[in-house]
Design a protein around this motif. Sequence first.
Motif, PDB file in Angstrom:
ATOM      1  N   GLN A   1       0.850  -1.194   0.000  1.00 39.59           N
ATOM      2  CA  GLN A   1       0.000   0.000   0.000  1.00 39.59           C
ATOM      3  C   GLN A   1       0.883   1.240   0.000  1.00 39.59           C
ATOM      4  OE1 GLN A   1      -3.271   0.432  -0.246  1.00 39.59           O
ATOM      5  NE2 GLN A   1      -3.866  -1.724  -0.172  1.00 39.59           N
ATOM      6  N   PRO A   2       0.374   2.378  -0.518  1.00 36.01           N
ATOM      7  CA  PRO A   2       1.162   3.618  -0.454  1.00 36.01           C
ATOM      8  C   PRO A   2       1.473   4.009   0.986  1.00 36.01           C
ATOM      9  CG  PRO A   2      -0.704   3.859  -1.950  1.00 36.01           C
ATOM     10  CD  PRO A   2      -0.910   2.572  -1.228  1.00 36.01           C
ATOM     11  N   VAL A   3       2.689   4.488   1.214  1.00 36.56           N
ATOM     12  CA  VAL A   3       3.092   5.027   2.512  1.00 36.56           C
ATOM     13  C   VAL A   3       3.334   6.519   2.303  1.00 36.56           C
ATOM     14  CG1 VAL A   3       4.832   5.018   4.331  1.00 36.56           C
ATOM     15  CG2 VAL A   3       4.093   2.848   3.304  1.00 36.56           C
ATOM     16  N   ILE A   4       2.538   7.331   2.988  1.00 31.31           N
ATOM     17  CA  ILE A   4       2.582   8.781   2.804  1.00 31.31           C
ATOM     18  C   ILE A   4       3.290   9.423   3.985  1.00 31.31           C
ATOM     19  CG2 ILE A   4       1.192  10.865   2.512  1.00 31.31           C
ATOM     20  CD1 ILE A   4      -1.066   8.865   1.525  1.00 31.31           C
ATOM     21  N   VAL A   5       4.435  10.068   3.730  1.00 31.21           N
ATOM     22  CA  VAL A   5       5.182  10.744   4.783  1.00 31.21           C
ATOM     23  C   VAL A   5       4.599  12.136   4.998  1.00 31.21           C
ATOM     24  CG1 VAL A   5       7.432  11.650   5.482  1.00 31.21           C
ATOM     25  CG2 VAL A   5       7.288   9.456   4.267  1.00 31.21           C
ATOM     26  N   GLU A   6       4.230  12.434   6.237  1.00 29.26           N
ATOM     27  CA  GLU A   6       3.684  13.751   6.585  1.00 29.26           C
ATOM     28  C   GLU A   6       4.527  14.373   7.691  1.00 29.26           C
ATOM     29  OE1 GLU A   6      -0.428  13.881   7.534  1.00 29.26           O
ATOM     30  OE2 GLU A   6      -1.085  12.989   5.637  1.00 29.26           O
ATOM     31  N   ASN A   7       4.956  15.608   7.497  1.00 29.18           N
ATOM     32  CA  ASN A   7       5.738  16.327   8.493  1.00 29.18           C
ATOM     33  C   ASN A   7       4.822  17.120   9.409  1.00 29.18           C
ATOM     34  OD1 ASN A   7       7.457  16.248   5.781  1.00 29.18           O
ATOM     35  ND2 ASN A   7       8.867  16.187   7.515  1.00 29.18           N
ATOM     36  N   LYS A   8       4.948  16.873  10.712  1.00 31.13           N
ATOM     37  CA  LYS A   8       4.139  17.561  11.720  1.00 31.13           C
ATOM     38  C   LYS A   8       5.060  18.094  12.815  1.00 31.13           C
ATOM     39  CE  LYS A   8      -0.010  16.355  10.066  1.00 31.13           C
ATOM     40  NZ  LYS A   8      -1.125  17.265   9.786  1.00 31.13           N
ATOM     41  N   PRO A   9       5.834  19.163  12.527  1.00 29.64           N
ATOM     42  CA  PRO A   9       6.762  19.696  13.531  1.00 29.64           C
ATOM     43  C   PRO A   9       6.054  20.595  14.540  1.00 29.64           C
ATOM     44  CG  PRO A   9       6.889  20.996  11.536  1.00 29.64           C
ATOM     45  CD  PRO A   9       5.919  19.877  11.241  1.00 29.64           C
ATOM     46  N   GLY A  10       6.794  20.911  15.611  1.00 32.23           N
ATOM     47  CA  GLY A  10       6.285  21.885  16.572  1.00 32.23           C
ATOM     48  C   GLY A  10       6.166  21.353  17.983  1.00 32.23           C
ATOM     49  N   ALA A  11       6.248  22.273  18.958  1.00 32.61           N
ATOM     50  CA  ALA A  11       6.084  21.965  20.380  1.00 32.61           C
ATOM     51  C   ALA A  11       7.010  20.841  20.837  1.00 32.61           C
ATOM     52  CB  ALA A  11       4.632  21.630  20.698  1.00 32.61           C
ATOM     53  N   GLY A  12       8.300  20.987  20.503  1.00 32.85           N
ATOM     54  CA  GLY A  12       9.247  19.956  20.913  1.00 32.85           C
ATOM     55  C   GLY A  12       8.981  18.629  20.253  1.00 32.85           C
ATOM     56  N   SER A  13       8.383  18.670  19.066  1.00 28.79           N
ATOM     57  CA  SER A  13       8.008  17.495  18.258  1.00 28.79           C
ATOM     58  C   SER A  13       6.868  16.686  18.886  1.00 28.79           C
ATOM     59  CB  SER A  13       9.209  16.593  17.961  1.00 28.79           C
ATOM     60  OG  SER A  13       9.643  15.864  19.077  1.00 28.79           O
ATOM     61  N   THR A  14       6.150  17.284  19.857  1.00 28.97           N
ATOM     62  CA  THR A  14       5.034  16.575  20.478  1.00 28.97           C
ATOM     63  C   THR A  14       3.746  16.678  19.664  1.00 28.97           C
ATOM     64  OG1 THR A  14       4.421  18.496  21.828  1.00 28.97           O
ATOM     65  CG2 THR A  14       5.959  16.907  22.803  1.00 28.97           C
ATOM     66  N   ILE A  15       3.657  17.650  18.750  1.00 29.47           N
ATOM     67  CA  ILE A  15       2.431  17.804  17.946  1.00 29.47           C
ATOM     68  C   ILE A  15       2.197  16.555  17.102  1.00 29.47           C
ATOM     69  CG2 ILE A  15       1.400  19.059  16.012  1.00 29.47           C
ATOM     70  CD1 ILE A  15       2.534  21.623  17.193  1.00 29.47           C
ATOM     71  N   GLY A  16       3.225  16.145  16.380  1.00 35.85           N
ATOM     72  CA  GLY A  16       3.086  14.951  15.547  1.00 35.85           C
ATOM     73  C   GLY A  16       2.879  13.700  16.368  1.00 35.85           C
ATOM     74  N   ALA A  17       3.621  13.568  17.468  1.00 33.59           N
ATOM     75  CA  ALA A  17       3.487  12.383  18.313  1.00 33.59           C
ATOM     76  C   ALA A  17       2.092  12.299  18.935  1.00 33.59           C
ATOM     77  CB  ALA A  17       4.552  12.395  19.401  1.00 33.59           C
ATOM     78  N   ALA A  18       1.565  13.452  19.362  1.00 35.29           N
ATOM     79  CA  ALA A  18       0.225  13.477  19.953  1.00 35.29           C
ATOM     80  C   ALA A  18      -0.829  13.068  18.932  1.00 35.29           C
ATOM     81  CB  ALA A  18      -0.089  14.862  20.504  1.00 35.29           C
ATOM     82  N   GLU A  19      -0.634  13.484  17.680  1.00 32.73           N
ATOM     83  CA  GLU A  19      -1.579  13.105  16.629  1.00 32.73           C
ATOM     84  C   GLU A  19      -1.616  11.591  16.452  1.00 32.73           C
ATOM     85  OE1 GLU A  19      -1.911  13.591  11.803  1.00 32.73           O
ATOM     86  OE2 GLU A  19      -1.551  15.406  12.989  1.00 32.73           O
ATOM     87  N   VAL A  20      -0.442  10.972  16.495  1.00 37.97           N
ATOM     88  CA  VAL A  20      -0.394   9.508  16.361  1.00 37.97           C
ATOM     89  C   VAL A  20      -1.014   8.844  17.586  1.00 37.97           C
ATOM     90  CG1 VAL A  20       1.120   7.497  16.152  1.00 37.97           C
ATOM     91  CG2 VAL A  20       1.632   9.593  14.867  1.00 37.97           C
ATOM     92  N   ALA A  21      -0.712   9.355  18.769  1.00 39.29           N
ATOM     93  CA  ALA A  21      -1.261   8.759  19.991  1.00 39.29           C
ATOM     94  C   ALA A  21      -2.787   8.798  19.999  1.00 39.29           C
ATOM     95  CB  ALA A  21      -0.710   9.489  21.215  1.00 39.29           C
ATOM     96  N   ARG A  22      -3.378   9.845  19.394  1.00 46.64           N
ATOM     97  CA  ARG A  22      -4.839   9.988  19.363  1.00 46.64           C
ATOM     98  C   ARG A  22      -5.488   9.216  18.212  1.00 46.64           C
ATOM     99  NH1 ARG A  22      -3.511  15.593  20.115  1.00 46.64           N
ATOM    100  NH2 ARG A  22      -3.863  15.872  17.872  1.00 46.64           N
ATOM    101  N   ALA A  23      -4.687   8.790  17.259  1.00 46.32           N
ATOM    102  CA  ALA A  23      -5.232   8.153  16.056  1.00 46.32           C
ATOM    103  C   ALA A  23      -5.836   6.787  16.377  1.00 46.32           C
ATOM    104  CB  ALA A  23      -4.128   8.001  15.007  1.00 46.32           C
TER     105      ALA A  23
END
Length: 322
Positions: free
Chosen positions: A59-81
């Motif tokens: 399947q396609p793997v789509i890389v998305e950059n989610k920087p900010g807040a000590g890199s917690t923005i992207g991590a929080a998005e994954v944790a909530r997914a």
Amino acid sequence: MNAQRRLLLACASALLLPAAHAQSWPQKPIKLIVTFAPGGSSDIVARLLQPGLQEKLGQPVIVENKPGAGSTIGAAEVARAPADGYTLLLSNTAPISISPFMMDKLPYDPVKSFAHIAYIGAVPNVFVVHPSVPAKTMPELVGWIKAQSKPVNYGSGGMGSIGHIVGEMFKNQYGLQMEHVPYKGSSPMHTDLLGGTLQFAVDTLTQNVPYMKDNKLVGIAVTSRKRTTLSPNVPTVGEAGFPKLLAENFLGVSAPAGVPREVIDKVNKAVAEVVARPDVAKRLDDLGVTPEKMSAAEFTDFVTRQVADWAPAVKASGAKLN
């Protein structure tokens, strides 16, 4: 009787078919979240692995950059997914081992909120200066900073990055007047560093090597245990007499806690196979990444130890995420 039995078996099979189909993962594109801006080591490694993961997972793997807040923005998005395997995290030291100890309230638990699936490798940071700085060694760097009439600005790839914390450790341990300047990734920081507006940075080794080779920047010391093949002439912090500054940034793949075992097994296997490919292994070596194969359980244990080890260093640094 035989006809009745055949009917019962047919009904049972029909009921099982949807369940079996539902367990077949993946059935749609997968997002791989990078917690820094394009151009950093996490982004480079994610895009290096992307073609191979697509091939292995089908399947396609789509890389998305989610920087900010000590890199917690992207991590929080994954944790909530949803824990369905379609949102993955290119996990690294910043959002997992550092940022939790810089915030009064974190939107996720670095261990419990994730399934830590596959370890990729680790890359050190480097103390790097603009050529105008009259320092080529760590003691000379300390001497230059102490000789300045005002605090010396130092850059990093972002608030909560390893560069930030190592810089604060350096400042506190040696009584230096320094001011942290956070950037949203290494690329924007290099604009100022190469131009001389910023004279000093603590940053991931990978993206600094080309500038060091062209003598546009000077590498003072790397934060690894051993010298790297990427910059063999640059001493380690231990060799330079600063062993307490040892720090490496790990890279891996994680997912929201509770993902099915099928996802964990497939992603772990796919990452290991892609990293083992000669062309990928060579590219990782060129990037200064030292790869290592781990099971999901071993990677989880590794992350747990990392979190415990970094806590006192981050707290002692006094660094905070507002």
